[in-house]
Design a protein around this motif. Structure first.
Motif, short mmCIF file in Angstrom:
data_model
loop_
_atom_site.label_atom_id
_atom_site.label_comp_id
_atom_site.label_asym_id
_atom_site.label_seq_id
_atom_site.Cartn_x
_atom_site.Cartn_y
_atom_site.Cartn_z
N SER A 56 -3.88 -15.27 -8.66
CA SER A 56 -2.98 -14.06 -8.55
C SER A 56 -3.74 -12.77 -8.94
CB SER A 56 -1.72 -14.37 -9.76
OG SER A 56 -2.12 -14.18 -11.00
N PHE A 57 -5.00 -12.79 -9.70
CA PHE A 57 -5.59 -11.35 -10.28
C PHE A 57 -5.58 -10.31 -9.08
CE2 PHE A 57 -7.83 -13.88 -13.94
CZ PHE A 57 -6.39 -14.10 -14.35
N LYS A 58 -6.11 -10.50 -8.07
CA LYS A 58 -6.51 -9.53 -7.03
C LYS A 58 -5.63 -8.78 -6.72
CE LYS A 58 -8.48 -12.32 -4.20
NZ LYS A 58 -9.35 -12.65 -3.20
N GLY A 59 -4.32 -9.00 -6.58
CA GLY A 59 -3.20 -8.49 -6.18
C GLY A 59 -2.63 -7.49 -7.31
N ILE A 60 -3.07 -7.95 -8.61
CA ILE A 60 -2.77 -6.93 -9.63
C ILE A 60 -3.74 -5.85 -9.66
CG2 ILE A 60 -2.86 -6.96 -12.29
CD1 ILE A 60 -2.04 -9.88 -12.03
N PHE A 61 -4.87 -6.10 -9.28
CA PHE A 61 -5.83 -5.03 -9.14
C PHE A 61 -5.20 -3.81 -8.09
CE2 PHE A 61 -9.37 -2.92 -7.02
CZ PHE A 61 -9.90 -2.25 -8.12
#
Length: 380
Positions: free
Chosen positions: A310-315
């Motif tokens: 899920s990290f890239k969407g947070i970026f």
């Protein structure tokens, strides 16, 4: 891996729906009951793509627990809630507001694995609380109901208890052990403080704390010579140096959103200069943006876990927050390139998205889907 094992254990005591697509027909609006898919060959705009991804994300929603896939890490439901609320804010849709309100009412209760937290999203990891607290500020933006802002303020007070002078400042990540001061807990705290200041009339306390926290973070050593944020500090060794941990994309992203929020509060353009150094380092990095497409460091190794999916969407979400306050919107093209690639190469017929935005589609889960929702919402 420690985080994944610990959070998987937490989920064991939670009632699950037993399958991924677990919403009842009574719960899901009719137009989304089958995760509305965009027909192959159809011409669709960015809003349609984002809405279809949201509808597919709601296929993971469990009415009984108010979570997106109860077997996934708890914090991801807070992040999925944020992604859903951001989409509502951008589009004006209130289709899933009842589900959002339901989630808050259930998940704000004391947690089975951390009853001493007393509820209101108080968990045994400070970053967990931070995700939910930020979602509460967006709930307040959408509803203007002060109870959500009050929850966020209670969460800030809880996080404040774990700020101390070890390493000159910063928040402990783990409770009650207090063994690690990392980037994500500090970044979320700065963003929460700035967000509260911008929503609480006449505030001075939150702004002062936000500036203090940013000045500490800036000097902590976690931002390396390449202007990328490593995972944390060597607090166990007593040296408090940068631990050289992985430069996860979400660690680059959250500080961008925090600095954008602080800029709104202060008008200090030096904050934007600092943010742009980090953003530029990501978009030009051969590891994080190979061939121009955002990539998590674990993707090349093939060992991304449930959290990291899920990290890239947070970026993307936070880069868009920064881009919105910058003249000329310099990162709009980069964000659109990510959205085009993910939609074209990393999507199945149900508008579910996989891990690698360059494709091909691998599998669907809530981490991958909430990440895509944040990306597709970021370009609206």
């Amino acid at each position: 891996m420690h985080r994944l094992i610990r959070r998987a254990w937490r989920s064991a005591g939670t009632v699950a729906c037993g399958m991924v697509l677990c919403l009842s027909a009574a719960t899901v609006p009719a137009q989304a009951a089958s995760a509305r898919s965009v027909p192959e060959g159809a011409t669709v705009n960015a809003r349609d793509r984002a809405t279809a991804a949201v509808d597919a994300m709601m296929g993971f929603y469990d009415e009984e627990t108010g979570r997106w896939d109860p077997d996934s890490p708890w914090w991801q439901s807070g992040n999925a809630l944020q992604a859903l609320l951001d989409h509502m804010a951008k589009t004006g849709s209130r289709t899933y507001l009842p589900q959002a309100e339901h989630t808050v009412e259930i998940q704000r209760r004391p947690l089975p694995w951390w009853p001493e937290g007393g509820g209101e999203f108080r968990a045994d990891s400070t970053d967990d609380t931070g995700w939910w607290a930020l979602a509460m500020t967006r709930m307040y933006d959408l509803t203007r109901d002060k109870k959500y802002l009050d929850i966020a303020r209670l969460d800030e007070a809880y996080l404040r208890e774990y700020w101390d002078d070890t390493c000159g400042g910063g928040i402990w990540w783990d409770i009650p052990g207090r063994t690690y001061k990392n980037a994500i807990s500090a970044e979320l705290y700065i963003q929460l403080l700035a967000s509260l200041h911008n929503r609480v009339p006449g505030d001075k306390v939150y702004l002062a704390r936000a500036l203090d926290a940013w000045h500490w973070f800036e000097k902590s050593g976690m931002i390396n010579d390449q202007h990328l944020v490593n995972d944390g500090l060597n607090t166990q060794s007593g040296g408090c140096a940068n631990n050289g941990g992985t430069t996860w994309t979400y660690n680059q992203g959250v500080i961008l959103g925090a600095l954008a929020e602080l800029y709104k509060a202060t008008g200090d353009r030096r904050l934007l200069t600092s943010a742009r150094k980090i953003a530029d380092a990501v978009v030009t990095s051969p590891e994080l943006s190979p061939k121009g497409i955002l990539t998590e460091p674990c993707e090349s190794r093939g060992d991304c876990n449930a959290d990291q999916a899920s990290f890239k969407g947070i970026f993307a979400r936070n880069l868009a927050e920064l881009d919105a306050v910058l003249p000329g919107h310099p990162y709009r093209g980069y964000l659109r390139a990510q959205a085009r690639s993910a939609y074209t190469y990393d999507r199945n017929s149900l508008d579910q998205y996989g891990l690698n935005w360059s494709g091909p589609f691998d599998s669907a889960d809530i981490g991958r889907q909430e990440s895509a929702v944040s990306l597709l919402t970021a370009v609206l």
